[in-house]
Enzyme design. Structure first.
Site, PDB file in Angstrom:
ATOM      1  N   GLY B  14      -3.730  -7.266   5.927  1.00  0.00           N
ATOM      2  CA  GLY B  14      -4.398  -6.957   4.749  1.00  0.00           C
ATOM      3  C   GLY B  14      -3.228  -6.658   3.710  1.00  0.00           C
ATOM      4  O   GLY B  14      -2.074  -6.274   3.910  1.00  0.00           O
ATOM      5  N   CYS B  15      -3.596  -6.666   2.613  1.00  0.00           N
ATOM      6  CA  CYS B  15      -2.682  -6.212   1.317  1.00  0.00           C
ATOM      7  C   CYS B  15      -3.473  -5.176   0.686  1.00  0.00           C
ATOM      8  O   CYS B  15      -4.470  -4.661   0.987  1.00  0.00           O
ATOM      9  CB  CYS B  15      -2.789  -7.455   0.464  1.00  0.00           C
ATOM     10  SG  CYS B  15      -1.907  -9.015   0.854  1.00  0.00           S
ATOM     11  N   SER B  16      -2.629  -4.497  -0.212  1.00  0.00           N
ATOM     12  CA  SER B  16      -3.479  -3.493  -0.798  1.00  0.00           C
ATOM     13  C   SER B  16      -3.450  -3.869  -2.457  1.00  0.00           C
ATOM     14  O   SER B  16      -2.238  -4.365  -2.951  1.00  0.00           O
ATOM     15  CB  SER B  16      -2.756  -2.116  -0.626  1.00  0.00           C
ATOM     16  OG  SER B  16      -1.079  -2.257  -0.705  1.00  0.00           O
ATOM     17  N   ARG B  43      -1.113  -0.790   4.548  1.00  0.00           N
ATOM     18  CA  ARG B  43      -1.794  -2.134   4.400  1.00  0.00           C
ATOM     19  C   ARG B  43      -0.734  -3.268   4.063  1.00  0.00           C
ATOM     20  O   ARG B  43      -1.053  -4.391   3.954  1.00  0.00           O
ATOM     21  CB  ARG B  43      -2.741  -1.892   3.125  1.00  0.00           C
ATOM     22  CG  ARG B  43      -3.898  -0.837   3.531  1.00  0.00           C
ATOM     23  CD  ARG B  43      -4.896  -1.073   1.930  1.00  0.00           C
ATOM     24  NE  ARG B  43      -5.711  -2.301   2.082  1.00  0.00           N
ATOM     25  CZ  ARG B  43      -6.707  -2.406   2.721  1.00  0.00           C
ATOM     26  NH1 ARG B  43      -7.426  -1.426   3.371  1.00  0.00           N
ATOM     27  NH2 ARG B  43      -7.289  -3.677   2.525  1.00  0.00           N
ATOM     28  N   ASN B 208      -5.763  -9.587  -2.753  1.00  0.00           N
ATOM     29  CA  ASN B 208      -5.625  -9.326  -1.373  1.00  0.00           C
ATOM     30  C   ASN B 208      -6.731 -10.421  -0.711  1.00  0.00           C
ATOM     31  O   ASN B 208      -7.927 -10.231  -1.042  1.00  0.00           O
ATOM     32  CB  ASN B 208      -6.298  -7.780  -1.179  1.00  0.00           C
ATOM     33  CG  ASN B 208      -6.797  -7.546   0.364  1.00  0.00           C
ATOM     34  OD1 ASN B 208      -6.314  -8.400   1.166  1.00  0.00           O
ATOM     35  ND2 ASN B 208      -7.533  -6.453   0.518  1.00  0.00           N
TER      36      ASN B 208
END
Lengths: 228, 368
Positions: B14-16, B43, B208
């Site tokens: 995941g990304c933030s 993240r 994201n």
């Protein structure tokens, strides 16, 4: 009564933990087997994941993935929770005072007397009980909102039961499920859940069971003929 | 460009995303954005971090500002020759950086304030710089335009976002919108240009998720002159927003409904007027619809927009605290950045949230 053993609510003073000023820390009480843990603040993702018997009380909000694959125990949230609460849950109880997000109780399952249970005080988002294979979800809708649950309720459900207070539009119900009128057994379960909810959060709720609907799967194998 | 270094190769996960806006255009410092994104450290994995700041250069706010990254001297010279042909450079200089323990070997990044040469200005100034950005990214090997817009700038690179903020000396800037991103590359390599935010003119996007519709969107955009050459899916969101809002002049909410359209069964349940509208939008902009899991924060000099995919497969929490509006992947990040989460709200899948900036301009800046 199968939903509550009652055993886990005992306050075990010998193994008591209190964590303050939590903000986004993940995996709290992950896999915890015994004891009681109190947390103040916003807990991070996958809190109480794989929890196996402990009692966790959160004075604050929970983020995504609360009680992921939880096995046993209690989680009590004095606030709201994010998405995918009780993902693949196979035992234990989760009580959420306010609302919760999308995909609550996705792929919950039960085995003999191990019946997981999620109680939400307000409303839920879409995909409630997706692929649900067992257990109990109760949406108490304490403020009597018009829209207690989002669209796509219980797609692929093939076990367990969902109780929702309030009106649910026909289109929201997935083809795999049907609604029923509550019988005495349902009422006794729901009464017990509401009682426990009231006890935890010091609230009192109406007991008009006529406002509730019961959602059960039409068939235990909804996709049984899908690949023939 | 050198982006396929072994070190930056694919690491699956995941990304933030984080964005904060002061609706009254009061400029504030880096602390809310950096503490917010830094609290979501897990993240991202250190293969990309970045910030877009609006209200960055108040003394030059009517002048186009370019941040350009160079791999080597040759690409810089080629780009500067091209820029001198196309624009009048008012100011040029290295973007000041601070070498840190974790980031010490970044590429050369220069900053230019430019004006178009009006004799060769064929259409609008915006179109002129849109083409110029595309041309540099596409044809000059080793040069990459990080941002090209008025009164805004994008700072990004390979590293954790808090380290990137330190590296680019963001403590020396102020702005009324800050968006931030911590990257966890999944399908595309982690290189300096591939970090978020992505921008075209004053539109910047932090994202994201991933876009399974990238191919269709890219073909759609190619018809309008947008060249997608950055090896990443996120750039199409920036180009689509630019196309829909600036060229096709759709209202922001409608543009977002084009990108994350209602499902057909939802359209059937709408009343007559809405049904006609959304059916038309889905038909006209069929290939502008974004598919796959995503949650994005889009910032422009008009305001900040928040959008999730229709099934909400990526998290997004928003909160309003006085004249501030905050959007974040996690609620805890909003609390960490010092804002109240009392009015927190989770947008539904496909629900467009647009927070416009108020018109009046307040000069003094305050610390949060």
């Amino acid at each position: 009564m199968i939903v509550f053993g009652g055993k886990f609510m005992e306050n075990r003073a010998d193994n008591y933990n209190n964590i303050k000023k939590v903000n986004g820390e993940r995996y709290i009480a992950c896999g915890l087997k015994t004891g009681r843990i109190t947390v103040e603040g916003i807990v991070g993702n996958d809190c109480a994941a794989f929890m196996d018997g402990a009692v966790m009380e959160i004075y604050g909000n929970a983020q995504d993935g609360l009680g992921n694959t939880m096995n046993n125990g209690y989680v009590i949230v004095h606030g709201h929770a994010g998405d995918i609460v009780g993902y693949s849950m196979r035992g234990g109880n989760i009580f959420i005072r306010d609302y919760a997000g999308y995909r609550i109780g996705i792929h919950m399952k039960e085995y003999k007397d191990r019946i997981p249970c999620i109680v939400i005080g307000e409303t839920v988002g879409e995909f409630l009980g997706e692929y649900m294979a067992g257990g109990v979800i109760a949406v108490l809708n304490k403020n009597s909102k018009e829209d207690p649950a989002g669209d796509h309720i219980a797609p692929g459900m093939h076990g367990g039961v969902i109780y929702i207070k309030g009106k649910v539009a026909e289109y929201k119900l997935s083809p795999q499920i049907k609604t029923e009128v509550l019988n005495d057994y349902d009422i006794s379960i729901l009464n017990n859940l509401i009682y426990k909810y009231e006890e935890q959060f010091h609230l009192s709720l109406s007991r008009n069971y006529n406002e509730y609907i019961k959602i059960v799967p039409k068939n235990s194998r909804p996709y049984g003929k899908f690949f023939i | 460009m050198v982006y396929l270094d072994d070190r930056y190769d694919r690491i699956p996960s995941g990304c933030s995303v984080f964005g904060v806006i002061n609706v009254n255009r009061v400029r504030f410092d880096w602390r809310p954005a950096v503490t917010g994104i830094a609290s979501m450290h897990e993240r991202s994995n250190g293969l990309g971090g970045g910030f877009a700041v609006y209200g960055l250069y108040p003394e030059y706010k009517e002048t186009m500002c370019l941040h350009i990254m160079y791999d080597d001297k040759a690409s810089r010279e080629e780009t500067e020759d091209y820029l001198r042909d196309m624009c009048r450079i008012i100011y040029e200089g290295k973007l000041p950086v601070r070498r840190t323990v974790s980031i010490f070997n970044g590429p050369e990044i220069k900053r230019y304030f430019v004006e178009p040469i009006h004799d060769i200005l064929v259409s609008s100034e915006e179109e002129y710089f849109r083409c110029l950005t595309m041309e540099i990214n596409r044809s000059i090997n080793g040069a990459f335009v990080l941002s090209c817009g008025k009164d805004m700038g994008i700072f990004k690179g390979v590293g954790y976002p808090e380290d990137i903020a330190e590296y680019f000396r963001l403590d020396e800037y102020k702005g009324y919108i800050w968006t931030a991103h911590g990257r966890f590359p999944t399908n595309t390599p982690g290189w300096w240009g591939g970090a978020h935010p992505f921008g075209i003119l004053d539109v910047s996007v932090v994202h994201n998720g991933e876009l399974s519709s990238y191919g269709a969107n890219r073909k759609f955009l190619r018809g309008y002159g947008y060249k997608c050459v950055l090896q990443t899916d996120t750039e199409v969101i920036a180009y689509l927003y630019d196309l829909l809002v600036k060229k096709h002049r759709l209202p922001e909410e409608i543009a977002m409904k084009v990108m994350s359209p209602p499902l057909w069964d939802e359209i059937e349940r709408m009343d007559e007027q809405e049904r006609v509208l959304y059916t038309s939008l889905r038909v006209i902009y069929a290939r502008a619809a974004l598919n796959g899991p995503f949650s994005v924060i889009i910032a422009t000099t008009k305001g900040m927009a928040v959008l999730c995919d229709r099934l909400k497969l990526r998290p997004m929490v928003t909160a309003k605290d006085g004249e501030y509006f905050i959007a974040s992947s996690e609620e805890s990040a909003i609390a960490a950045s010092g804002f109240s989460t009392a009015n927190c709200y989770m947008p539904r899948g496909g629900e467009p949230v647009f927070v416009p900036l108020n018109e009046e301009y307040v000069e003094e800046s305050v610390a949060v």
